[in-house]
Design a protein around this motif. Structure first.
Motif, PDB file in Angstrom:
ATOM      1  N   GLY A   1       0.808  -1.207   0.000  1.00  0.00           N
ATOM      2  CA  GLY A   1       0.000   0.000   0.000  1.00  0.00           C
ATOM      3  C   GLY A   1       0.841   1.256   0.000  1.00  0.00           C
ATOM      4  O   GLY A   1       0.512   2.240  -0.687  1.00  0.00           O
ATOM      5  N   GLY A   2       1.938   1.243   0.744  1.00  0.00           N
ATOM      6  CA  GLY A   2       2.840   2.395   0.750  1.00  0.00           C
ATOM      7  C   GLY A   2       3.469   2.635  -0.611  1.00  0.00           C
ATOM      8  O   GLY A   2       3.605   3.788  -1.053  1.00  0.00           O
ATOM      9  N   VAL A   3       3.840   1.554  -1.295  1.00  0.00           N
ATOM     10  CA  VAL A   3       4.420   1.682  -2.638  1.00  0.00           C
ATOM     11  C   VAL A   3       3.398   2.278  -3.603  1.00  0.00           C
ATOM     12  O   VAL A   3       3.706   3.180  -4.390  1.00  0.00           O
ATOM     13  CB  VAL A   3       4.914   0.320  -3.146  1.00  0.00           C
ATOM     14  CG1 VAL A   3       5.331   0.410  -4.609  1.00  0.00           C
ATOM     15  CG2 VAL A   3       6.070  -0.172  -2.282  1.00  0.00           C
ATOM     16  N   ILE A   4       2.147   1.788  -3.531  1.00  0.00           N
ATOM     17  CA  ILE A   4       1.099   2.323  -4.409  1.00  0.00           C
ATOM     18  C   ILE A   4       0.877   3.797  -4.134  1.00  0.00           C
ATOM     19  O   ILE A   4       0.770   4.617  -5.063  1.00  0.00           O
ATOM     20  CB  ILE A   4      -0.214   1.528  -4.214  1.00  0.00           C
ATOM     21  CG1 ILE A   4      -0.053   0.098  -4.732  1.00  0.00           C
ATOM     22  CG2 ILE A   4      -1.368   2.220  -4.954  1.00  0.00           C
ATOM     23  CD1 ILE A   4      -1.250  -0.793  -4.441  1.00  0.00           C
ATOM     24  N   LEU A   5       0.829   4.160  -2.847  1.00  0.00           N
ATOM     25  CA  LEU A   5       0.546   5.553  -2.483  1.00  0.00           C
ATOM     26  C   LEU A   5       1.680   6.484  -2.890  1.00  0.00           C
ATOM     27  O   LEU A   5       1.455   7.675  -3.129  1.00  0.00           O
ATOM     28  CB  LEU A   5       0.295   5.645  -0.975  1.00  0.00           C
ATOM     29  CG  LEU A   5      -0.501   6.857  -0.472  1.00  0.00           C
ATOM     30  CD1 LEU A   5      -1.846   6.943  -1.175  1.00  0.00           C
ATOM     31  CD2 LEU A   5      -0.687   6.790   1.033  1.00  0.00           C
ATOM     32  N   ASP A   6       2.891   5.957  -2.987  1.00  0.00           N
ATOM     33  CA  ASP A   6       4.017   6.772  -3.448  1.00  0.00           C
ATOM     34  C   ASP A   6       3.904   7.132  -4.925  1.00  0.00           C
ATOM     35  O   ASP A   6       4.492   8.117  -5.380  1.00  0.00           O
ATOM     36  CB  ASP A   6       5.343   6.031  -3.220  1.00  0.00           C
ATOM     37  CG  ASP A   6       5.778   6.085  -1.768  1.00  0.00           C
ATOM     38  OD1 ASP A   6       5.291   6.965  -1.034  1.00  0.00           O
ATOM     39  OD2 ASP A   6       6.590   5.221  -1.364  1.00  0.00           O
ATOM     40  N   HIS A   7       3.151   6.325  -5.685  1.00  0.00           N
ATOM     41  CA  HIS A   7       3.110   6.510  -7.136  1.00  0.00           C
ATOM     42  C   HIS A   7       1.720   6.800  -7.684  1.00  0.00           C
ATOM     43  O   HIS A   7       1.583   7.116  -8.863  1.00  0.00           O
ATOM     44  CB  HIS A   7       3.665   5.262  -7.848  1.00  0.00           C
ATOM     45  CG  HIS A   7       5.112   4.981  -7.524  1.00  0.00           C
ATOM     46  ND1 HIS A   7       5.499   4.210  -6.451  1.00  0.00           N
ATOM     47  CD2 HIS A   7       6.251   5.384  -8.128  1.00  0.00           C
ATOM     48  CE1 HIS A   7       6.822   4.134  -6.412  1.00  0.00           C
ATOM     49  NE2 HIS A   7       7.306   4.832  -7.427  1.00  0.00           N
ATOM     50  N   ALA A   8       0.688   6.656  -6.855  1.00  0.00           N
ATOM     51  CA  ALA A   8      -0.671   6.841  -7.369  1.00  0.00           C
ATOM     52  C   ALA A   8      -1.579   7.341  -6.250  1.00  0.00           C
ATOM     53  O   ALA A   8      -1.173   7.426  -5.092  1.00  0.00           O
ATOM     54  CB  ALA A   8      -1.208   5.519  -7.938  1.00  0.00           C
ATOM     55  N   ALA A   9      -2.811   7.636  -6.596  1.00  0.00           N
ATOM     56  CA  ALA A   9      -3.775   8.143  -5.632  1.00  0.00           C
ATOM     57  C   ALA A   9      -4.297   7.016  -4.736  1.00  0.00           C
ATOM     58  O   ALA A   9      -4.195   5.834  -5.074  1.00  0.00           O
ATOM     59  CB  ALA A   9      -4.943   8.807  -6.362  1.00  0.00           C
ATOM     60  N   PHE A  10      -4.887   7.413  -3.593  1.00  0.00           N
ATOM     61  CA  PHE A  10      -5.442   6.440  -2.652  1.00  0.00           C
ATOM     62  C   PHE A  10      -6.538   5.600  -3.304  1.00  0.00           C
ATOM     63  O   PHE A  10      -6.758   4.450  -2.908  1.00  0.00           O
ATOM     64  CB  PHE A  10      -6.014   7.190  -1.441  1.00  0.00           C
ATOM     65  CG  PHE A  10      -6.313   6.300  -0.264  1.00  0.00           C
ATOM     66  CD1 PHE A  10      -5.316   5.949   0.634  1.00  0.00           C
ATOM     67  CD2 PHE A  10      -7.591   5.824  -0.047  1.00  0.00           C
ATOM     68  CE1 PHE A  10      -5.586   5.126   1.716  1.00  0.00           C
ATOM     69  CE2 PHE A  10      -7.875   5.004   1.036  1.00  0.00           C
ATOM     70  CZ  PHE A  10      -6.870   4.661   1.924  1.00  0.00           C
ATOM     71  N   PHE A  11      -7.205   6.139  -4.306  1.00  0.00           N
ATOM     72  CA  PHE A  11      -8.228   5.410  -5.043  1.00  0.00           C
ATOM     73  C   PHE A  11      -7.721   4.057  -5.501  1.00  0.00           C
ATOM     74  O   PHE A  11      -8.433   3.039  -5.435  1.00  0.00           O
ATOM     75  CB  PHE A  11      -8.676   6.247  -6.247  1.00  0.00           C
ATOM     76  CG  PHE A  11      -9.498   5.484  -7.250  1.00  0.00           C
ATOM     77  CD1 PHE A  11     -10.885   5.440  -7.144  1.00  0.00           C
ATOM     78  CD2 PHE A  11      -8.895   4.810  -8.308  1.00  0.00           C
ATOM     79  CE1 PHE A  11     -11.649   4.733  -8.062  1.00  0.00           C
ATOM     80  CE2 PHE A  11      -9.649   4.105  -9.232  1.00  0.00           C
ATOM     81  CZ  PHE A  11     -11.032   4.069  -9.113  1.00  0.00           C
ATOM     82  N   TRP A  12      -6.482   4.004  -5.960  1.00  0.00           N
ATOM     83  CA  TRP A  12      -5.964   2.773  -6.552  1.00  0.00           C
ATOM     84  C   TRP A  12      -5.653   1.710  -5.508  1.00  0.00           C
ATOM     85  O   TRP A  12      -5.629   0.515  -5.822  1.00  0.00           O
ATOM     86  CB  TRP A  12      -4.733   3.086  -7.397  1.00  0.00           C
ATOM     87  CG  TRP A  12      -5.117   3.856  -8.619  1.00  0.00           C
ATOM     88  CD1 TRP A  12      -4.880   5.185  -8.861  1.00  0.00           C
ATOM     89  CD2 TRP A  12      -5.854   3.361  -9.739  1.00  0.00           C
ATOM     90  NE1 TRP A  12      -5.419   5.549 -10.070  1.00  0.00           N
ATOM     91  CE2 TRP A  12      -6.023   4.448 -10.629  1.00  0.00           C
ATOM     92  CE3 TRP A  12      -6.382   2.116 -10.080  1.00  0.00           C
ATOM     93  CZ2 TRP A  12      -6.703   4.313 -11.833  1.00  0.00           C
ATOM     94  CZ3 TRP A  12      -7.061   1.979 -11.278  1.00  0.00           C
ATOM     95  CH2 TRP A  12      -7.212   3.075 -12.137  1.00  0.00           C
TER      96      TRP A  12
END
Length: 406
Positions: A160-171
């Motif tokens: 989740g941290g990796v996703i949030l570093d590169h994209a919005a919380f939606f993803w």
């Protein structure tokens, strides 16, 4: 209900699939776990609302599970636990998708509560495993399911941290929804459908009642109530540290955020390392002997928490958390196995649902107690209160082990 209706190789494949689904689905749900406060802050709510929402976003799912766990368990006893696993995973997928599109704080809180009420995956997964696995391996089954949950939680938080570093919380929520839907498909396609035992009730289950109170004539036996009480006390003691943990490590011990995360991870690491070994140790042991040895485990937790409250060394504190995780590997899985062994296969769903409700209720009580103590007497005294709670748990275990009428 035992595994006699499945060939041994099919049982092994089914159990491995069960562990994999538990790992993946719990990881998907934990992708958003650490970051809800950050997401809630993005809506710029008033200070009072942000304070309430920061707690409710975590307590809401626990409350939903606590209120409906026994109900869904009775449904599983009647219609099959595989169906309940599929229902729970689809519930998680749909609510995560709805959370991805939620546009305000109140919608998020309502959906989080609904998520717990509609989901409740862990109890039917446990009941399904009990139905296919041999009774002798029951403790090992619960231990490995909890290991899958813990490892999935750690991996999910990192993802989740990796996703949030590169994209919005939606993803994060959208990805979790897709993963849970895929897990539901895996359960439907890969796990054999085991019909409920013939002795299961033919009557429709009752709707959930507040506090999960058993209906007249279906009260839980005294040994089960005693085990659930002890399990709840130990879980509440564990969760007292949840709210003040980061403040304690950064303020009292003077550690940075990276070290704080490392200390927290030590707990999960200790659990993952030790839980399977504890399961093998307790396998085949009588209830009284198990409870006597569990008394020493709780006493060990008491001592460790006293050391945690006294030490000013981050290194010692991290070592205490690792050792605490090792001892925790012998608590909930072993006690859950004792609860499961106390009833027949026709009521496993209901009983494990009640156990899950108890766990969630105790967790909420522990979180609330920790937050309340932090506000009233100061979070620097947290670990002495946890030590006292574990001492009470050790006394309860010793009393329960000595009671020949239970």
């Amino acid at each position: 209900m035992t595994s006699v209706s499945l060939a041994p190789d099919r049982v092994r494949r089914a159990v491995r699939t069960l562990f994999a689904v538990q790992f993946v689905s719990m990881g998907a749900m934990e992708m958003s776990g650490p970051f809800w406060p950050v997401h809630l802050a993005s809506y710029d709510p008033p200070g009072w609302l942000f304070g309430v929402a920061g707690t409710a976003v975590y307590v809401g799912p626990m409350l939903g599970v606590a209120l409906t766990g026994s109900f869904w368990g009775r449904v599983g006893d009647r219609f099959g636990h595989r169906l309940m696993m599929i229902r729970a995973l689809l519930g998680l997928a749909l609510t995560q998708l709805a959370l991805a599109f939620a546009g305000d704080v109140w919608s998020i809180l309502a959906l989080r509560f609904l998520q717990g009420a509609c989901a409740g995956y862990i109890a039917p997964a446990q009941a399904y495993g009990v139905g296919i696995e041999s009774p002798a391996a029951r403790t090992r089954l619960f231990a490995h399911l909890q290991v899958s949950t813990n490892v999935g939680s750690v991996v999910g938080a990192v993802a989740g941290g990796v996703i949030l570093d590169h994209a919005a919380f939606f993803w994060i929520n959208a990805a979790a929804a897709a993963i849970c839907a895929a897990c539901a498909a895996a359960v439907a396609l890969l796990l054999p459908d085991m019909p409920p035992p013939a002795t299961a009730t033919a009557n429709a289950p009752e709707p959930p009642a507040p506090a999960d109170r058993p209906a007249a004539g279906s009260r839980l036996p005294a040994p089960v109530l005693a085990l659930l009480g002890v399990m709840g006390l130990l879980l509440a003691a564990r969760m007292v540290t949840q709210a003040p943990f980061s403040l304690y490590v950064t303020s009292v011990l003077g550690a940075g955020t990276g070290v704080t995360g490392l200390c927290y991870a030590m707990l999960a690491l200790g659990f993952v390392i030790a839980a399977p070994a504890w399961a093998r140790h307790f396998e085949g042991m009588t209830r009284a002997a198990t409870l006597r040895r569990m008394t020493w485990v709780a006493a060990g937790c008491t001592g460790l928490m006293a050391v945690a409250g006294l030490t000013a060394s981050v290194t010692v504190f991290a070592a205490v958390y690792l050792a605490w995780g090792v001892l925790l590997g012998a608590t909930t899985p072993v006690l859950t196995a004792l609860v499961s062994r106390a009833t027949d296969g026709a009521r496993q769903g209901r009983l494990l649902g009640v156990a899950q409700s108890t766990a969630q209720g105790a967790s909420m009580a522990g979180v609330a107690l920790g937050a309340g103590l932090g506000q009233t007497v100061g979070f620097e005294h947290t670990y002495f209160f946890v030590a006292a709670a574990y001492a009470a748990g050790a006394a309860a275990l010793w009393t329960t082990a000595r009671d020949r009428h239970r």
